[in-house]
Design an enzyme around this catalytic site. Structure first.
Site, PDB file in Angstrom:
ATOM      1  N   MET A 185      -3.879   1.726  -3.013  1.00  0.00           N
ATOM      2  CA  MET A 185      -2.646   0.971  -3.010  1.00  0.00           C
ATOM      3  C   MET A 185      -2.809  -0.532  -2.954  1.00  0.00           C
ATOM      4  SD  MET A 185      -0.493   3.406  -0.943  1.00  0.00           S
ATOM      5  CE  MET A 185      -2.130   3.437  -0.243  1.00  0.00           C
ATOM      6  N   PRO A 186      -4.027  -1.029  -2.921  1.00  0.00           N
ATOM      7  CA  PRO A 186      -4.116  -2.498  -2.765  1.00  0.00           C
ATOM      8  C   PRO A 186      -3.467  -3.221  -3.945  1.00  0.00           C
ATOM      9  CG  PRO A 186      -6.262  -1.478  -2.454  1.00  0.00           C
ATOM     10  CD  PRO A 186      -5.357  -0.419  -2.999  1.00  0.00           C
ATOM     11  N   TYR A 187      -3.070  -4.442  -3.675  1.00  0.00           N
ATOM     12  CA  TYR A 187      -2.497  -5.323  -4.690  1.00  0.00           C
ATOM     13  C   TYR A 187      -3.292  -6.618  -4.647  1.00  0.00           C
ATOM     14  CZ  TYR A 187       0.707  -8.634  -6.836  1.00  0.00           C
ATOM     15  OH  TYR A 187       1.254  -9.617  -7.641  1.00  0.00           O
TER      16      TYR A 187
ATOM     17  N   VAL B 134      -3.623  -2.282  -7.984  1.00  0.00           N
ATOM     18  CA  VAL B 134      -2.953  -3.111  -8.979  1.00  0.00           C
ATOM     19  C   VAL B 134      -3.558  -4.511  -8.948  1.00  0.00           C
ATOM     20  CG1 VAL B 134      -0.738  -4.157  -9.611  1.00  0.00           C
ATOM     21  CG2 VAL B 134      -0.804  -1.804  -8.762  1.00  0.00           C
TER      22      VAL B 134
END
Lengths: 67, 67, 67, 67, 67, 67
Positions: free
Chosen positions: E1-3, E41
């Site tokens: 889930m990192p951005y 992302v």
């Protein structure tokens, strides 16, 4: 001069892991674009799992479901 | 309508200093671009020194070295 | 090391005005917090008026109404 | 793939309200643009009222004045 | 889930270089924190040199001075 | 006072769709948190598909593969 912002959920990343993220992101910009590391800035934001959602659900809830 | 985001390391900025940053950034947009102060928004993010890097190093480490 | 991001609508800010925003924001961080200007970064984002909303309305429409 | 960042002052939003913001923002991107909810990310930042300014004033001060 | 958000000046980064930044930043989060690459992302912002400042000066001007 | 930033790939969102995103995001903050719409700001960033990655791949390439 690049600026890199890394947002992750606050789930126990250690100081050493953050140091690795900072070093690795800086190296990436140097390797790919030849940027000057001295002015490359990395900022890591750790976000509570209640405050992060994917697929319309809080990460807190997804973790409980083993996602 | 401008939106200004100021990111600094969390190293003891006082409430009064933050008020000065907010007032000063708002005045800057009014003075330079004639923006309406009533809808100018300033958000200050204070970031732990473990989470901020320059030159591939954590600020925490740079502070120890007197940088 | 501060990082300042200024978001404004794209409505004709000149190169000279942007230079003033950069100089002024940098000076503000030096004056208020004693930050090192050499590592202070300012990034200006200009956003189309179709892509900016206040009060639930596009700026494009608000401009037509004289707001 | 959309990414939505919601910044609010830290004034007691509950876990349930944050869940509603995440669900609602995701649904909005699905409804308006047909985006895939599975890869829609929402991040909520809660900002201290000392660190948020409007009209050149800290929210902390505006709250005291009933604004 | 990192951005991950990477901001660079708009000075001719190629599609292939951007692909390398995306692949490299994703790998970094997998390697250091064991994150799921499928939901990692990366967004790259290219910023005009008139809109980026360091040390109170526009990059456009710094480039002319050979900085 | 909320500030909402919506990042999407630049793939033809119309002015009307952007107006719907702005209206919908503003309504969400009013409905869930009772925020004042007059000072709710929405900024939409449209990002080239070369500059957005998921799973380590550029969206441009994923689109070619029908993802």
């Amino acid at each position: 001069m690049p600026y890199i912002n890394i947002k992750i959920t606050r789930e126990g990343a250690t100081k050493e892991q953050k140091a690795q993220l900072i070093a690795g992101a800086t190296r990436l910009l140097v390797d790919v674009l030849g940027k000057n590391p001295a002015t490359t800035v990395v900022v890591i934001d750790e976000v509570d799992t209640d405050n992060w959602g994917v697929a319309g659900e809080q990460i807190t809830e997804r973790r409980k479901q083993g996602k």
